[in-house]
Design a protein around this motif. Sequence first.
Motif, PDB file in Angstrom:
ATOM      1  N   LYS A  12       0.811  -1.222   0.000  1.00  0.00           N
ATOM      2  CA  LYS A  12       0.000   0.000   0.000  1.00  0.00           C
ATOM      3  C   LYS A  12       0.842   1.269   0.000  1.00  0.00           C
ATOM      4  O   LYS A  12       0.396   2.310  -0.468  1.00  0.00           O
ATOM      5  N   ASN A  13       2.065   1.206   0.503  1.00  0.00           N
ATOM      6  CA  ASN A  13       2.942   2.382   0.535  1.00  0.00           C
ATOM      7  C   ASN A  13       3.864   2.476  -0.676  1.00  0.00           C
ATOM      8  O   ASN A  13       4.658   3.399  -0.769  1.00  0.00           O
ATOM      9  N   HIS A  14       3.789   1.487  -1.540  1.00  0.00           N
ATOM     10  CA  HIS A  14       4.615   1.414  -2.754  1.00  0.00           C
ATOM     11  C   HIS A  14       6.110   1.326  -2.437  1.00  0.00           C
ATOM     12  O   HIS A  14       6.939   1.740  -3.244  1.00  0.00           O
ATOM     13  N   THR A  15       6.442   0.798  -1.282  1.00  0.00           N
ATOM     14  CA  THR A  15       7.850   0.683  -0.896  1.00  0.00           C
ATOM     15  C   THR A  15       8.483  -0.625  -1.344  1.00  0.00           C
ATOM     16  O   THR A  15       9.697  -0.717  -1.449  1.00  0.00           O
ATOM     17  N   VAL A  16       7.665  -1.625  -1.624  1.00  0.00           N
ATOM     18  CA  VAL A  16       8.166  -2.938  -2.028  1.00  0.00           C
ATOM     19  C   VAL A  16       7.597  -3.264  -3.408  1.00  0.00           C
ATOM     20  O   VAL A  16       6.409  -3.067  -3.656  1.00  0.00           O
ATOM     21  N   LEU A  17       8.463  -3.772  -4.295  1.00  0.00           N
ATOM     22  CA  LEU A  17       8.023  -4.219  -5.614  1.00  0.00           C
ATOM     23  C   LEU A  17       8.334  -5.702  -5.752  1.00  0.00           C
ATOM     24  O   LEU A  17       9.415  -6.149  -5.385  1.00  0.00           O
ATOM     25  N   TYR A  18       7.379  -6.438  -6.283  1.00  0.00           N
ATOM     26  CA  TYR A  18       7.542  -7.871  -6.508  1.00  0.00           C
ATOM     27  C   TYR A  18       7.233  -8.145  -7.969  1.00  0.00           C
ATOM     28  O   TYR A  18       6.198  -7.708  -8.486  1.00  0.00           O
ATOM     29  N   ILE A  19       8.110  -8.876  -8.646  1.00  0.00           N
ATOM     30  CA  ILE A  19       7.920  -9.215 -10.050  1.00  0.00           C
ATOM     31  C   ILE A  19       7.730 -10.722 -10.173  1.00  0.00           C
ATOM     32  O   ILE A  19       8.481 -11.497  -9.572  1.00  0.00           O
ATOM     33  N   GLY A  20       6.728 -11.109 -10.941  1.00  0.00           N
ATOM     34  CA  GLY A  20       6.469 -12.527 -11.145  1.00  0.00           C
ATOM     35  C   GLY A  20       5.915 -12.788 -12.528  1.00  0.00           C
ATOM     36  O   GLY A  20       5.698 -11.867 -13.310  1.00  0.00           O
ATOM     37  N   ARG A  21       5.683 -14.066 -12.824  1.00  0.00           N
ATOM     38  CA  ARG A  21       5.072 -14.474 -14.087  1.00  0.00           C
ATOM     39  C   ARG A  21       4.134 -15.640 -13.816  1.00  0.00           C
ATOM     40  O   ARG A  21       4.329 -16.393 -12.869  1.00  0.00           O
ATOM     41  N   THR A  22       3.130 -15.755 -14.658  1.00  0.00           N
ATOM     42  CA  THR A  22       2.147 -16.809 -14.476  1.00  0.00           C
ATOM     43  C   THR A  22       1.334 -16.983 -15.747  1.00  0.00           C
ATOM     44  O   THR A  22       1.311 -16.101 -16.607  1.00  0.00           O
ATOM     45  N   LYS A  23       0.656 -18.099 -15.837  1.00  0.00           N
ATOM     46  CA  LYS A  23      -0.272 -18.348 -16.933  1.00  0.00           C
ATOM     47  C   LYS A  23      -1.693 -17.953 -16.525  1.00  0.00           C
ATOM     48  O   LYS A  23      -2.525 -17.655 -17.371  1.00  0.00           O
ATOM     49  N   GLN A  24      -1.969 -17.941 -15.234  1.00  0.00           N
ATOM     50  CA  GLN A  24      -3.302 -17.627 -14.726  1.00  0.00           C
ATOM     51  C   GLN A  24      -3.207 -16.475 -13.727  1.00  0.00           C
ATOM     52  O   GLN A  24      -3.125 -16.695 -12.517  1.00  0.00           O
ATOM     53  N   LEU A  25      -3.250 -15.266 -14.230  1.00  0.00           N
ATOM     54  CA  LEU A  25      -3.020 -14.098 -13.384  1.00  0.00           C
ATOM     55  C   LEU A  25      -4.066 -13.960 -12.282  1.00  0.00           C
ATOM     56  O   LEU A  25      -3.724 -13.685 -11.137  1.00  0.00           O
ATOM     57  N   LYS A  26      -5.322 -14.171 -12.601  1.00  0.00           N
ATOM     58  CA  LYS A  26      -6.372 -14.025 -11.596  1.00  0.00           C
ATOM     59  C   LYS A  26      -6.162 -15.000 -10.423  1.00  0.00           C
ATOM     60  O   LYS A  26      -6.244 -14.618  -9.256  1.00  0.00           O
ATOM     61  N   VAL A  27      -5.860 -16.233 -10.743  1.00  0.00           N
ATOM     62  CA  VAL A  27      -5.606 -17.251  -9.713  1.00  0.00           C
ATOM     63  C   VAL A  27      -4.377 -16.880  -8.895  1.00  0.00           C
ATOM     64  O   VAL A  27      -4.375 -16.981  -7.667  1.00  0.00           O
ATOM     65  N   ARG A  28      -3.336 -16.413  -9.581  1.00  0.00           N
ATOM     66  CA  ARG A  28      -2.089 -16.074  -8.886  1.00  0.00           C
ATOM     67  C   ARG A  28      -2.292 -14.890  -7.955  1.00  0.00           C
ATOM     68  O   ARG A  28      -1.741 -14.855  -6.854  1.00  0.00           O
ATOM     69  N   LEU A  29      -3.089 -13.920  -8.354  1.00  0.00           N
ATOM     70  CA  LEU A  29      -3.365 -12.770  -7.492  1.00  0.00           C
ATOM     71  C   LEU A  29      -4.099 -13.200  -6.225  1.00  0.00           C
ATOM     72  O   LEU A  29      -3.802 -12.707  -5.130  1.00  0.00           O
ATOM     73  N   ILE A  30      -5.038 -14.117  -6.374  1.00  0.00           N
ATOM     74  CA  ILE A  30      -5.750 -14.641  -5.196  1.00  0.00           C
ATOM     75  C   ILE A  30      -4.766 -15.347  -4.272  1.00  0.00           C
ATOM     76  O   ILE A  30      -4.814 -15.185  -3.051  1.00  0.00           O
ATOM     77  N   GLN A  31      -3.848 -16.111  -4.842  1.00  0.00           N
ATOM     78  CA  GLN A  31      -2.831 -16.790  -4.040  1.00  0.00           C
ATOM     79  C   GLN A  31      -1.980 -15.781  -3.285  1.00  0.00           C
ATOM     80  O   GLN A  31      -1.671 -15.971  -2.111  1.00  0.00           O
ATOM     81  N   HIS A  32      -1.576 -14.714  -3.954  1.00  0.00           N
ATOM     82  CA  HIS A  32      -0.777 -13.684  -3.276  1.00  0.00           C
ATOM     83  C   HIS A  32      -1.563 -13.054  -2.129  1.00  0.00           C
ATOM     84  O   HIS A  32      -1.030 -12.866  -1.043  1.00  0.00           O
ATOM     85  N   LYS A  33      -2.824 -12.751  -2.354  1.00  0.00           N
ATOM     86  CA  LYS A  33      -3.641 -12.110  -1.320  1.00  0.00           C
ATOM     87  C   LYS A  33      -3.892 -13.035  -0.135  1.00  0.00           C
ATOM     88  O   LYS A  33      -4.070 -12.582   0.986  1.00  0.00           O
ATOM     89  N   ASN A  34      -3.884 -14.347  -0.382  1.00  0.00           N
ATOM     90  CA  ASN A  34      -4.126 -15.314   0.686  1.00  0.00           C
ATOM     91  C   ASN A  34      -2.841 -15.919   1.240  1.00  0.00           C
ATOM     92  O   ASN A  34      -2.895 -16.859   2.028  1.00  0.00           O
ATOM     93  N   ASN A  35      -1.712 -15.378   0.828  1.00  0.00           N
ATOM     94  CA  ASN A  35      -0.419 -15.900   1.259  1.00  0.00           C
ATOM     95  C   ASN A  35      -0.245 -15.815   2.766  1.00  0.00           C
ATOM     96  O   ASN A  35      -0.766 -14.913   3.416  1.00  0.00           O
ATOM     97  N   SER A  36       0.512 -16.729   3.283  1.00  0.00           N
ATOM     98  CA  SER A  36       0.831 -16.692   4.700  1.00  0.00           C
ATOM     99  C   SER A  36       1.941 -15.683   4.938  1.00  0.00           C
ATOM    100  O   SER A  36       2.618 -15.240   4.018  1.00  0.00           O
ATOM    101  N   ILE A  37       2.158 -15.337   6.175  1.00  0.00           N
ATOM    102  CA  ILE A  37       3.181 -14.364   6.536  1.00  0.00           C
ATOM    103  C   ILE A  37       4.593 -14.906   6.291  1.00  0.00           C
ATOM    104  O   ILE A  37       5.569 -14.168   6.299  1.00  0.00           O
ATOM    105  N   LYS A  38       4.719 -16.195   6.015  1.00  0.00           N
ATOM    106  CA  LYS A  38       6.030 -16.813   5.814  1.00  0.00           C
ATOM    107  C   LYS A  38       6.623 -16.499   4.444  1.00  0.00           C
ATOM    108  O   LYS A  38       7.805 -16.669   4.219  1.00  0.00           O
TER     109      LYS A  38
END
Length: 94
Positions: A12-38
């Motif tokens: 939210k503060n735009h201080t961290v950038l993460y770059i990735g790739r995927t075939k299913q962007l919608k699914v991958r975004l859900i995975q990121h949002k539900n990621n554990s703190i680990k």
Amino acid sequence: MHVYYVYILTNKNHTVLYIGRTKQLKVRLIQHKNNSIKTFTGRYNVYKLVYFETTKYINNAIKRERQLKKWNREWKINLINGLNPDWKDLSEYI
């Protein structure tokens, strides 16, 4: 035909950038949002999609992801600003 995505997420503060790739962007975004703190994205609350591009071929997606990861922060910010100057969350368009 497959479509592959190369994407950039931020927090939210735009201080961290993460770059990735995927075939299913919608699914991958859900995975990121539900990621554990680990995980990196979970630990830093990196889930806001601010940039993405598409390609037909996985090899191109891998090559582009690696290229972007080598870029300095200023270049990445300029890339995002060129297409999304307000840094809106683009996930609603996926």
